[in-house]
Design an enzyme around this catalytic site. Structure first.
Site, PDB file in Angstrom:
ATOM      1  N   HIS A 185       0.844  -1.198   0.000  1.00 12.80           N
ATOM      2  CA  HIS A 185       0.000   0.000   0.000  1.00 12.80           C
ATOM      3  C   HIS A 185       0.881   1.250   0.000  1.00 12.80           C
ATOM      4  CE1 HIS A 185      -3.283   2.606   0.590  1.00 12.80           C
ATOM      5  NE2 HIS A 185      -3.718   2.251   1.775  1.00 12.80           N
ATOM      6  N   HIS A 203      -2.332  -1.014 -11.617  1.00 11.25           N
ATOM      7  CA  HIS A 203      -3.140  -0.589 -10.474  1.00 11.25           C
ATOM      8  C   HIS A 203      -4.395  -1.446 -10.436  1.00 11.25           C
ATOM      9  CE1 HIS A 203      -5.502   2.015  -7.831  1.00 11.25           C
ATOM     10  NE2 HIS A 203      -4.336   2.509  -7.445  1.00 11.25           N
ATOM     11  N   ASP A 222       2.945   6.055  -7.779  1.00 11.04           N
ATOM     12  CA  ASP A 222       4.205   5.779  -7.097  1.00 11.04           C
ATOM     13  C   ASP A 222       5.411   5.813  -8.030  1.00 11.04           C
ATOM     14  OD1 ASP A 222       3.166   5.350  -4.494  1.00 11.04           O
ATOM     15  OD2 ASP A 222       2.275   3.509  -5.260  1.00 11.04           O
TER      16      ASP A 222
HETATM   17  C1  COA Z   1      -0.817  -2.669  -8.391  1.00 10.22           C
HETATM   18  C2  COA Z   1      -0.994  -4.168  -8.617  1.00 10.22           C
HETATM   19  C3  COA Z   1      -0.781  -4.877  -7.273  1.00 10.22           C
HETATM   20  C4  COA Z   1      -2.420  -4.423  -9.125  1.00 10.22           C
HETATM   21  O1  COA Z   1      -2.597  -5.749  -9.189  1.00 10.22           O
HETATM   22  P1  COA Z   1      -3.932  -6.504  -9.659  1.00 10.22           P
HETATM   23  O2  COA Z   1      -4.967  -5.564 -10.107  1.00 10.22           O
HETATM   24  O3  COA Z   1      -4.265  -7.451  -8.587  1.00 10.22           O
HETATM   25  O4  COA Z   1      -3.432  -7.235 -10.995  1.00 10.22           O
HETATM   26  P2  COA Z   1      -2.746  -8.672 -11.059  1.00 10.22           P
HETATM   27  O5  COA Z   1      -1.660  -8.770 -10.059  1.00 10.22           O
HETATM   28  O6  COA Z   1      -3.836  -9.676 -11.047  1.00 10.22           O
HETATM   29  O7  COA Z   1      -2.094  -8.622 -12.531  1.00 10.22           O
HETATM   30  C5  COA Z   1      -2.818  -8.808 -13.761  1.00 10.22           C
HETATM   31  C6  COA Z   1      -1.828  -9.187 -14.852  1.00 10.22           C
HETATM   32  O8  COA Z   1      -0.929  -8.090 -15.137  1.00 10.22           O
HETATM   33  C7  COA Z   1       0.414  -8.448 -14.828  1.00 10.22           C
HETATM   34  N1  COA Z   1       1.004  -7.330 -14.101  1.00 10.22           N
HETATM   35  C8  COA Z   1       0.373  -6.538 -13.188  1.00 10.22           C
HETATM   36  N2  COA Z   1       1.197  -5.586 -12.751  1.00 10.22           N
HETATM   37  C9  COA Z   1       2.374  -5.773 -13.400  1.00 10.22           C
HETATM   38  C10 COA Z   1       3.609  -5.071 -13.350  1.00 10.22           C
HETATM   39  N3  COA Z   1       3.766  -4.008 -12.567  1.00 10.22           N
HETATM   40  N4  COA Z   1       4.601  -5.527 -14.119  1.00 10.22           N
HETATM   41  C11 COA Z   1       4.444  -6.599 -14.926  1.00 10.22           C
HETATM   42  N5  COA Z   1       3.287  -7.302 -15.020  1.00 10.22           N
HETATM   43  C12 COA Z   1       2.263  -6.894 -14.263  1.00 10.22           C
HETATM   44  C13 COA Z   1       0.328  -9.675 -13.966  1.00 10.22           C
HETATM   45  O9  COA Z   1       1.482 -10.474 -14.072  1.00 10.22           O
HETATM   46  C14 COA Z   1      -0.906 -10.346 -14.493  1.00 10.22           C
HETATM   47  O10 COA Z   1      -0.544 -10.988 -15.708  1.00 10.22           O
HETATM   48  P3  COA Z   1      -1.239 -12.356 -16.194  1.00 10.22           P
HETATM   49  O11 COA Z   1      -2.716 -12.060 -16.263  1.00 10.22           O
HETATM   50  O12 COA Z   1      -0.601 -12.606 -17.513  1.00 10.22           O
HETATM   51  O13 COA Z   1      -0.899 -13.359 -15.137  1.00 10.22           O
HETATM   52  C15 COA Z   1       0.019  -4.678  -9.666  1.00 10.22           C
HETATM   53  O14 COA Z   1      -0.176  -4.021 -10.892  1.00 10.22           O
HETATM   54  C16 COA Z   1       1.468  -4.528  -9.187  1.00 10.22           C
HETATM   55  O15 COA Z   1       1.977  -5.401  -8.493  1.00 10.22           O
HETATM   56  N6  COA Z   1       2.168  -3.397  -9.569  1.00 10.22           N
HETATM   57  C17 COA Z   1       3.500  -3.148  -9.117  1.00 10.22           C
HETATM   58  C18 COA Z   1       3.498  -2.624  -7.697  1.00 10.22           C
HETATM   59  C19 COA Z   1       2.962  -1.236  -7.577  1.00 10.22           C
HETATM   60  O16 COA Z   1       3.348  -0.335  -8.326  1.00 10.22           O
HETATM   61  N7  COA Z   1       2.072  -1.001  -6.604  1.00 10.22           N
HETATM   62  C20 COA Z   1       1.536   0.318  -6.322  1.00 10.22           C
HETATM   63  C21 COA Z   1       0.114   0.444  -6.621  1.00 10.22           C
HETATM   64  S1  COA Z   1      -0.434   2.120  -6.311  1.00 10.22           S
END
Ligand code: COA
Length: 436
Positions: free
Chosen positions: A268, A307, A363
């Site tokens: 978060h 996101h 971020d």
């Molecule tokens: C923010 C986040 C947690 C959202 O996750 P979510 O909505 O639950 O999405 P998922 O984790 O289910 O990912 C969906 C798909 O996109 C991919 N993906 C998501 N974020 C990614 C990233 N930053 N880099 C590469 N691939 C990514 C996943 O591997 C998944 O691929 P698949 O369907 O082929 O398996 C995720 O995008 C992430 O981990 N980002 C990096 C961390 C970050 O910046 N967090 C701050 C948020 S404000």
């Protein structure tokens, strides 16, 4: 004529039910009537991590993740970041409308004249270890405020809610700055109420021997803009914690401490730190294509991209990128910026990122900017908590006055053993799942 209902047929019994739809939602409790008879409890909905559950009705913040829209009380974030101050935005979030000049003056006065904390709070903070994480100090100290303001327990009294709201917003920067000074082994700096909200915060952080600290106007404005961008984001993890703890009628200091604890988590409030680590690891612009290849091969994620809600450019990222340019004019360019820009350029034209709808989030640039301003990474979640306190309070005030809300108490799908009789100790064999 089309009806706003959902017809549900239970294939176990053949029975059909008509469930009302309003505001694009059905009520989970309406499914309880669907039973197979006898002692069947009724159907529940299962939604781990609340990915498709609205837990409240809220008039505070609107997000359209597909279109990249963020609005506070209807006002687009871009216009607020451009034209409002943080305290003006705080007023808007809390009271629903932008303040008049007189209202803003009164509000600014009320906040800036409650920035001091009880000397015992200062002493209390001095007791933390010399290397205590400032976010841990913030969480603990905010919780301790409830022992200083015992009137805060009257959460159903509007006057009490008003007083605690002002106290929290006013004192958060003071506690945050004390935590920072403590972690640096520096004496705490008392608030200077002649300065703006953010100017005073910078003074409490950076003031040394000068009789009066004068913040650089560009940095003061940049922090104000960052505070506006982080002030609320509807039902995120920490806001949900604020509402859940507040729903038991705990005082707002305890609920805010719980919300801040949720923000402490790396998923978060810690993502911008992960971005900095990633950029440092990449080390040079020329290594970007290789890094992107590794991400696409499933070896880690591109931090600061993607996101849960935004499936388009996070509108806050655009604003931060612009604000970062202004900061770098004062502080000098952060060398990590070139790597970040190259990473964004390559990722945004790559099929993988386009297909997965992965765009920079808030971020991606905020950490680079904070680092250029001289903040250590430990302070990043603290910098997030100060403005988000406004959002937590706006949502908490809405929750305590919402007649539909009750103590937050989800259901579960029980997966443990069925009823069995107690086994005397001499007859037991070790059956722990994690036993060797
Ligand atoms: C923010 C986040 C947690 C959202 O996750 P979510 O909505 O639950 O999405 P998922 O984790 O289910 O990912 C969906 C798909 O996109 C991919 N993906 C998501 N974020 C990614 C990233 N930053 N880099 C590469 N691939 C990514 C996943 O591997 C998944 O691929 P698949 O369907 O082929 O398996 C995720 O995008 C992430 O981990 N980002 C990096 C961390 C970050 O910046 N967090 C701050 C948020 S404000």
């Amino acid at each position: 004529m089309a009806r706003d209902t959902l017809s549900v047929t239970d294939n176990r019994t053949g029975a059909t039910y008509e469930i009302p739809i309003s505001d694009g939602t059905v009520r989970a409790i309406d499914f309880r009537q669907i039973t197979t008879g006898g002692d069947d409890f009724g159907l529940m909905v299962y939604d781990p991590a609340f990915t498709n559950t609205a837990s409240c009705r809220s008039a505070v913040t609107y997000i359209d993740g597909d279109r990249g829209v963020l609005e506070y009380r209807g006002y687009p974030i871009e216009q607020l970041a451009e034209q409002a101050t943080f305290l003006e935005t705080a007023y808007l979030l809390l009271y629903g409308e932008l303040p008049t000049r007189a209202e803003l003056d009164q509000w600014t006065h009320d906040i800036t004249y409650h920035t001091y904390v009880h000397e015992n709070i200062k002493k209390f903070m001095e007791g933390f270890q010399y290397d205590a994480h400032p976010m841990g100090m913030l969480v603990g100290t905010v919780a301790a405020l409830s022992t200083f303001y015992t009137d805060a327990k009257h959460v159903d009294d509007p006057r009490s809610r008003e007083i605690q709201t002002g106290r929290l917003i006013a004192k958060m920067p003071t506690i945050a700055a004390f935590a920072y000074r403590h972690s640096r082994g520096l004496p705490y700096v008392y608030p200077d109420n002649d300065l703006s909200y953010t100017g005073n915060f910078l003074s409490m952080l950076w003031k040394m021997t000068e009789p009066k600290y004068r913040p650089d106007p560009a940095l003061e404005r940049a922090v104000d803009v960052l505070f506006i961008l982080h002030a609320d984001h509807e039902q995120n993890c920490s806001t949900n914690a604020m509402r859940a703890v507040g729903s038991s009628r705990a005082d707002p200091f305890s609920a805010t401490a719980a919300a801040a604890a949720a923000l402490y988590g790396p998923l978060h409030g810690g993502a911008n730190e992960a971005v900095l680590r990633m950029l440092t690891e990449i080390g040079d612009r020329k290594n970007v294509p290789e890094f992107v290849k590794r991400v696409k091969a499933g070896e880690g994620r591109l931090m600061g991209f993607g996101h849960r809600v935004y499936k388009n450019y996070d509108p806050r990222a655009t604003i931060i990128k612009r604000a970062a340019d202004e900061v770098f004019q004062v502080t000098g360019r952060n060398p990590l910026l070139d790597i970040a820009l190259e990473l964004e350029r390559i990722a945004l034209q790559d099929d993988y990122f386009m297909q997965h709808k992965l765009y920079p989030n808030v971020d991606f640039y905020s950490g680079i900017m904070y680092q250029a301003m001289g903040f250590p990474v430990d302070m990043f979640p603290v910098l997030f908590a100060i403005p988000r306190t406004v959002g937590w309070l706006a949502q908490w005030r809405e929750m305590v006055q919402d007649p539909e809300q009750k103590i937050a108490r989800p259901r579960q799908v029980f997966t443990g053993p069925a009823r069995r009789d107690f086994v005397p100790i001499e007859k037991r064999n070790s059956r722990r799942k994690d036993a060797a």
